[in-house]
Design an enzyme around this catalytic site. Structure first.
Site, PDB file in Angstrom:
ATOM      1  N   ASP A 183       5.037   0.048   7.084  1.00 16.91           N
ATOM      2  CA  ASP A 183       4.977  -0.621   5.777  1.00 16.91           C
ATOM      3  C   ASP A 183       5.204   0.408   4.653  1.00 16.91           C
ATOM      4  O   ASP A 183       6.010   0.188   3.744  1.00 16.91           O
ATOM      5  CB  ASP A 183       3.597  -1.290   5.658  1.00 16.91           C
ATOM      6  CG  ASP A 183       3.332  -1.861   4.288  1.00 16.91           C
ATOM      7  OD1 ASP A 183       3.813  -2.962   4.006  1.00 16.91           O
ATOM      8  OD2 ASP A 183       2.626  -1.204   3.489  1.00 16.91           O
ATOM      9  N   LYS A 235       9.494  -6.193   1.088  1.00 15.31           N
ATOM     10  CA  LYS A 235       9.849  -4.759   1.172  1.00 15.31           C
ATOM     11  C   LYS A 235      10.771  -4.461   2.344  1.00 15.31           C
ATOM     12  O   LYS A 235      11.689  -3.654   2.259  1.00 15.31           O
ATOM     13  CB  LYS A 235       8.589  -3.897   1.268  1.00 15.31           C
ATOM     14  CG  LYS A 235       7.871  -3.991   2.621  1.00 15.31           C
ATOM     15  CD  LYS A 235       6.395  -3.932   2.497  1.00 15.31           C
ATOM     16  CE  LYS A 235       5.898  -5.317   2.171  1.00 15.31           C
ATOM     17  NZ  LYS A 235       4.529  -5.596   2.515  1.00 15.31           N
ATOM     18  N   GLY A 242       2.379  -3.850  -4.551  1.00 14.25           N
ATOM     19  CA  GLY A 242       1.829  -5.109  -5.076  1.00 14.25           C
ATOM     20  C   GLY A 242       1.822  -5.224  -6.587  1.00 14.25           C
ATOM     21  O   GLY A 242       2.868  -5.329  -7.223  1.00 14.25           O
ATOM     22  N   LYS A 296       8.441   1.014   1.721  1.00  8.20           N
ATOM     23  CA  LYS A 296       8.203   1.202   0.278  1.00  8.20           C
ATOM     24  C   LYS A 296       8.744   2.562  -0.188  1.00  8.20           C
ATOM     25  O   LYS A 296       9.307   2.677  -1.286  1.00  8.20           O
ATOM     26  CB  LYS A 296       6.715   1.082  -0.015  1.00  8.20           C
ATOM     27  CG  LYS A 296       6.168  -0.323   0.272  1.00  8.20           C
ATOM     28  CD  LYS A 296       4.651  -0.346   0.319  1.00  8.20           C
ATOM     29  CE  LYS A 296       4.108  -1.734   0.649  1.00  8.20           C
ATOM     30  NZ  LYS A 296       2.674  -1.747   0.941  1.00  8.20           N
ATOM     31  N   VAL A 353       0.979 -14.958  -0.938  1.00  7.10           N
ATOM     32  CA  VAL A 353       1.604 -14.611  -2.224  1.00  7.10           C
ATOM     33  C   VAL A 353       2.137 -15.870  -2.927  1.00  7.10           C
ATOM     34  O   VAL A 353       1.916 -16.059  -4.130  1.00  7.10           O
ATOM     35  CB  VAL A 353       2.736 -13.575  -2.029  1.00  7.10           C
ATOM     36  CG1 VAL A 353       3.354 -13.199  -3.373  1.00  7.10           C
ATOM     37  CG2 VAL A 353       2.210 -12.327  -1.314  1.00  7.10           C
TER      38      VAL A 353
HETATM   39  P1  NAP Z   1       2.318 -15.486   4.530  1.00  9.83           P
HETATM   40  O1  NAP Z   1       0.958 -15.705   4.000  1.00  9.83           O
HETATM   41  O2  NAP Z   1       2.500 -15.334   5.992  1.00  9.83           O
HETATM   42  O3  NAP Z   1       3.245 -16.661   3.989  1.00  9.83           O
HETATM   43  C1  NAP Z   1       4.570 -16.852   4.417  1.00  9.83           C
HETATM   44  C2  NAP Z   1       5.055 -18.203   3.940  1.00  9.83           C
HETATM   45  O4  NAP Z   1       6.424 -18.351   4.250  1.00  9.83           O
HETATM   46  C3  NAP Z   1       4.337 -19.391   4.590  1.00  9.83           C
HETATM   47  O5  NAP Z   1       4.107 -20.398   3.657  1.00  9.83           O
HETATM   48  C4  NAP Z   1       5.329 -19.870   5.655  1.00  9.83           C
HETATM   49  O6  NAP Z   1       5.251 -21.254   5.900  1.00  9.83           O
HETATM   50  C5  NAP Z   1       6.649 -19.537   5.004  1.00  9.83           C
HETATM   51  N1  NAP Z   1       7.705 -19.239   5.971  1.00  9.83           N
HETATM   52  C6  NAP Z   1       7.799 -18.173   6.786  1.00  9.83           C
HETATM   53  N2  NAP Z   1       8.919 -18.227   7.505  1.00  9.83           N
HETATM   54  C7  NAP Z   1       9.559 -19.359   7.146  1.00  9.83           C
HETATM   55  C8  NAP Z   1      10.774 -19.990   7.521  1.00  9.83           C
HETATM   56  N3  NAP Z   1      11.563 -19.436   8.454  1.00  9.83           N
HETATM   57  N4  NAP Z   1      11.122 -21.142   6.924  1.00  9.83           N
HETATM   58  C9  NAP Z   1      10.323 -21.693   5.984  1.00  9.83           C
HETATM   59  N5  NAP Z   1       9.153 -21.158   5.569  1.00  9.83           N
HETATM   60  C10 NAP Z   1       8.784 -20.009   6.145  1.00  9.83           C
HETATM   61  O7  NAP Z   1       2.978 -14.174   3.885  1.00  9.83           O
HETATM   62  P2  NAP Z   1       2.520 -13.428   2.538  1.00  9.83           P
HETATM   63  O8  NAP Z   1       1.376 -12.538   2.837  1.00  9.83           O
HETATM   64  O9  NAP Z   1       2.427 -14.400   1.444  1.00  9.83           O
HETATM   65  O10 NAP Z   1       3.779 -12.438   2.320  1.00  9.83           O
HETATM   66  C11 NAP Z   1       4.999 -12.921   1.812  1.00  9.83           C
HETATM   67  C12 NAP Z   1       5.892 -11.728   1.443  1.00  9.83           C
HETATM   68  O11 NAP Z   1       5.252 -10.953   0.451  1.00  9.83           O
HETATM   69  C13 NAP Z   1       6.200 -10.765   2.600  1.00  9.83           C
HETATM   70  O12 NAP Z   1       7.504 -10.260   2.445  1.00  9.83           O
HETATM   71  C14 NAP Z   1       5.189  -9.649   2.388  1.00  9.83           C
HETATM   72  O13 NAP Z   1       5.619  -8.406   2.915  1.00  9.83           O
HETATM   73  C15 NAP Z   1       5.158  -9.598   0.876  1.00  9.83           C
HETATM   74  N6  NAP Z   1       3.942  -9.025   0.317  1.00  9.83           N
HETATM   75  C16 NAP Z   1       2.730  -9.533   0.676  1.00  9.83           C
HETATM   76  C17 NAP Z   1       1.578  -8.973   0.116  1.00  9.83           C
HETATM   77  C18 NAP Z   1       0.234  -9.558   0.449  1.00  9.83           C
HETATM   78  O14 NAP Z   1      -0.757  -9.080  -0.120  1.00  9.83           O
HETATM   79  N7  NAP Z   1       0.126 -10.545   1.323  1.00  9.83           N
HETATM   80  C19 NAP Z   1       1.676  -7.899  -0.778  1.00  9.83           C
HETATM   81  C20 NAP Z   1       2.935  -7.413  -1.133  1.00  9.83           C
HETATM   82  C21 NAP Z   1       4.072  -7.984  -0.578  1.00  9.83           C
HETATM   83  P3  NAP Z   1       3.922 -21.937   6.533  1.00  9.83           P
HETATM   84  O15 NAP Z   1       2.874 -21.807   5.455  1.00  9.83           O
HETATM   85  O16 NAP Z   1       4.292 -23.338   6.763  1.00  9.83           O
HETATM   86  O17 NAP Z   1       3.614 -21.142   7.756  1.00  9.83           O
HETATM   87  N1  HSE Z   2      -0.326  -4.403   4.416  1.00  9.31           N
HETATM   88  C1  HSE Z   2      -0.036  -3.812   3.155  1.00  9.31           C
HETATM   89  C2  HSE Z   2      -1.137  -2.843   2.779  1.00  9.31           C
HETATM   90  C3  HSE Z   2       0.071  -4.826   2.033  1.00  9.31           C
HETATM   91  O1  HSE Z   2      -2.120  -2.686   3.505  1.00  9.31           O
HETATM   92  O2  HSE Z   2      -0.993  -2.182   1.757  1.00  9.31           O
HETATM   93  C4  HSE Z   2       1.424  -5.445   1.933  1.00  9.31           C
HETATM   94  O3  HSE Z   2       2.411  -4.482   1.695  1.00  9.31           O
END
Ligand code: NAP
Ligand code: HSE
Length: 434
Positions: free
Chosen positions: A203, A106, A135, A207, A18
């Site tokens: 998850d 979330k 999202g 939500k 994200v």
């Molecule tokens: P991700 O790809 O795992 O990225 C997490 C990022 O946070 C990475 O850059 C990581 O660093 C950094 N990080 C994690 N813990 C840390 C810490 N303790 N100190 C410093 N940096 C830290 O996760 P994501 O998929 O982007 O999701 C991020 C958020 O958005 C979550 O809350 C998720 O539920 C929400 N979300 C995601 C989606 C989706 O489609 N992915 C959709 C809706 C909501 P490194 O890169 O160095 O490991």
């Molecule tokens: N893992 C979730 C999904 C996306 O499948 O909808 C992040 O909330």
């Protein structure tokens, strides 16, 4: 200083799926955003765990949290790192320091949202979390703002793309869960090796808690959501649903109903449900999300789109950044939002229709015994379908709306009957009873 010369700095916690999308949109759409906000939004420091990791986008990386949280010159903090700790303390510190916060988290909002909102109100800064539910789909702002003059009665949502993808494949290919789940893991939808966050409904439950809180001006937390995932859904259930004119979806449901003494109660649950084939949610396929809202004035509304992915989720995050930036420039005092403590209805008190699938012995009087067990528990049968082979049969029953507690007691009694070999399935049926 003219508006076009003003700048606001956005610091990020996280640069993963994200976060990378957020940086990309803030840069690619910089001109339009500056025009809409009345100031340029620049990407400031970005905190990550491992600054040496290859990245999709270039940024000023650091592992020093204080470069963003409470940092002089960082106006808006975007939290896209995920998890409860350390995010909870970091966001509390940012809000206390007078920084507006945008988060996609979330889990955090569904657990500690009220405490963080209170901290934001204390300093009159924004806490925005559009991306935390579904999202890219705008649902938080419509619920909080567009529907503020209405009264929401019920929210039904396909809130998890992974399980909707799995159920779509099972429905369209007649497949069982395991091979489709393995495919969803290979495609990167479900986590490997443990897909439980999606498959077991956690998850979606987070939500649903956020939606219930917004819909009913209450504090509803994730642990108050009755949660059942899709592991028990079989190809037979899906074929039976189809035969009766339904499809199976994992739904997050929030509703306000009247309790035994006339008080308002909130019911909030996540479980697989039969949805009538003609219901708008039935046609939501693949990894898409949708939220169906029933409001007193507006009637029925449906919000549809991508519930995950880098740019779809970043679109919602950056929209929130714009909201926070505008508020920052306007220096507006935020109104206090009243949050009530409405009781959560125990799951046993829910009134829902059910589908029950029984393996029974096929001999005279069995149907009568089964029907009497439903009657004894005050559960009224709406339709019955039977298919027999040799000495046993499958009995498929759909009930009229009944109290969950009565249905569970009925199932326990059915399990004790010598005529019933097993209760093969029990699933709730949503949509208006006709
Ligand atoms: P991700 O790809 O795992 O990225 C997490 C990022 O946070 C990475 O850059 C990581 O660093 C950094 N990080 C994690 N813990 C840390 C810490 N303790 N100190 C410093 N940096 C830290 O996760 P994501 O998929 O982007 O999701 C991020 C958020 O958005 C979550 O809350 C998720 O539920 C929400 N979300 C995601 C989606 C989706 O489609 N992915 C959709 C809706 C909501 P490194 O890169 O160095 O490991
Ligand atoms: N893992 C979730 C999904 C996306 O499948 O909808 C992040 O909330």
């Amino acid at each position: 200083m003219t508006d076009s010369q003003r700048t606001l700095t956005v610091g990020l916690l996280g640069l993963g799926v994200v976060g990378s999308g957020v940086v990309q949109l803030l840069r690619d759409h910089a001109e339009e955003i500056a025009g809409r906000v009345g100031a340029r939004l620049v990407v400031g420091p970005v905190v990550v765990r491992d600054p040496d990791k290859p990245r999709e986008v270039a940024a000023e990386l650091t592992t020093d949290l204080s470069a963003v949280v409470g940092a002089e010159g960082v106006d808006i903090v975007v939290e896209v790192m995920g998890g409860i700790d350390p995010a909870r303390g970091l966001l509390a510190d940012a809000l206390a320091a007078g920084q507006s916060v945008v988060t996609a988290n979330k889990e955090l909002i569904a657990t500690h949202g009220a405490e963080l909102l209170a901290a934001a109100q204390e300093r009159s800064v924004r806490l925005e979390y559009e991306a935390a539910v579904a999202g890219a789909i705008p649902i938080i702002k419509p619920m909080r703002e567009s529907l503020a003059g209405d009264r929401v009665r019920k929210v039904l949502g396909i809130l998890n793309g992974t399980t909707n993808y799995i159920l779509t494949r099972m429905t369209e290919e007649g497949a069982d869960l395991d091979p489709v789940l393995a495919e969803a893991q290979d495609l990167g939808y479900a986590e490997k090796p443990d897909p439980s966050a999606d498959v077991d409904g956690h998850d979606a439950a987070a939500k649903a808690a956020i939606l219930a809180s917004l819909a009913f001006d209450a504090e509803v937390t994730r642990d108050q959501v009755f949660t059942e995932g899709i592991r028990g859904v079989t190809a037979t259930d899906i074929a039976n649903a189809e035969r009766m004119g339904y499809v199976i979806k994992l739904l997050g449901i929030a509703e306000e109903t009247e309790g035994p003494s006339g008080e308002r109660q909130i019911g909030v649950r996540v479980h697989p449900a039969w949805v009538p084939a003609e219901h708008p949610l039935a046609s939501v396929r693949e990894a898409f999300n949708a939220i169906f809202v029933e409001a007193e004035g507006a009637g029925e509304l449906m919000f549809y789109g991508r519930g995950a992915g880098s740019l779809p989720t970043a679109s919602a995050v950056v929209g929130d950044v714009v909201t926070a930036a505008r508020a920052h420039l306007a220096g507006e005092e935020l109104p206090r939002v009243a949050i009530s403590r409405k009781p959560i209805r125990p799951m046993d008190e829910s009134i829902v229709q059910y589908y029950v699938l029984l393996d029974v012995v096929d001999r005279a009087g069995v149907l009568a015994t089964v029907a009497a067990t439903f009657g004894d528990n005050d559960v009224s049968i709406k339709s019955v379908w039977q298919e027999g082979s040799d000495d046993h049969a499958q009995l498929l029953l759909v009930t009229h709306a009944a109290r969950e507690g009565n249905v569970q007691a009925c199932v326990a009694a059915l399990e004790g009957l010598s005529e019933v070999r097993r209760v093969a399935s029990l699933m709730r049926v949503e949509g208006r009873e006709v």
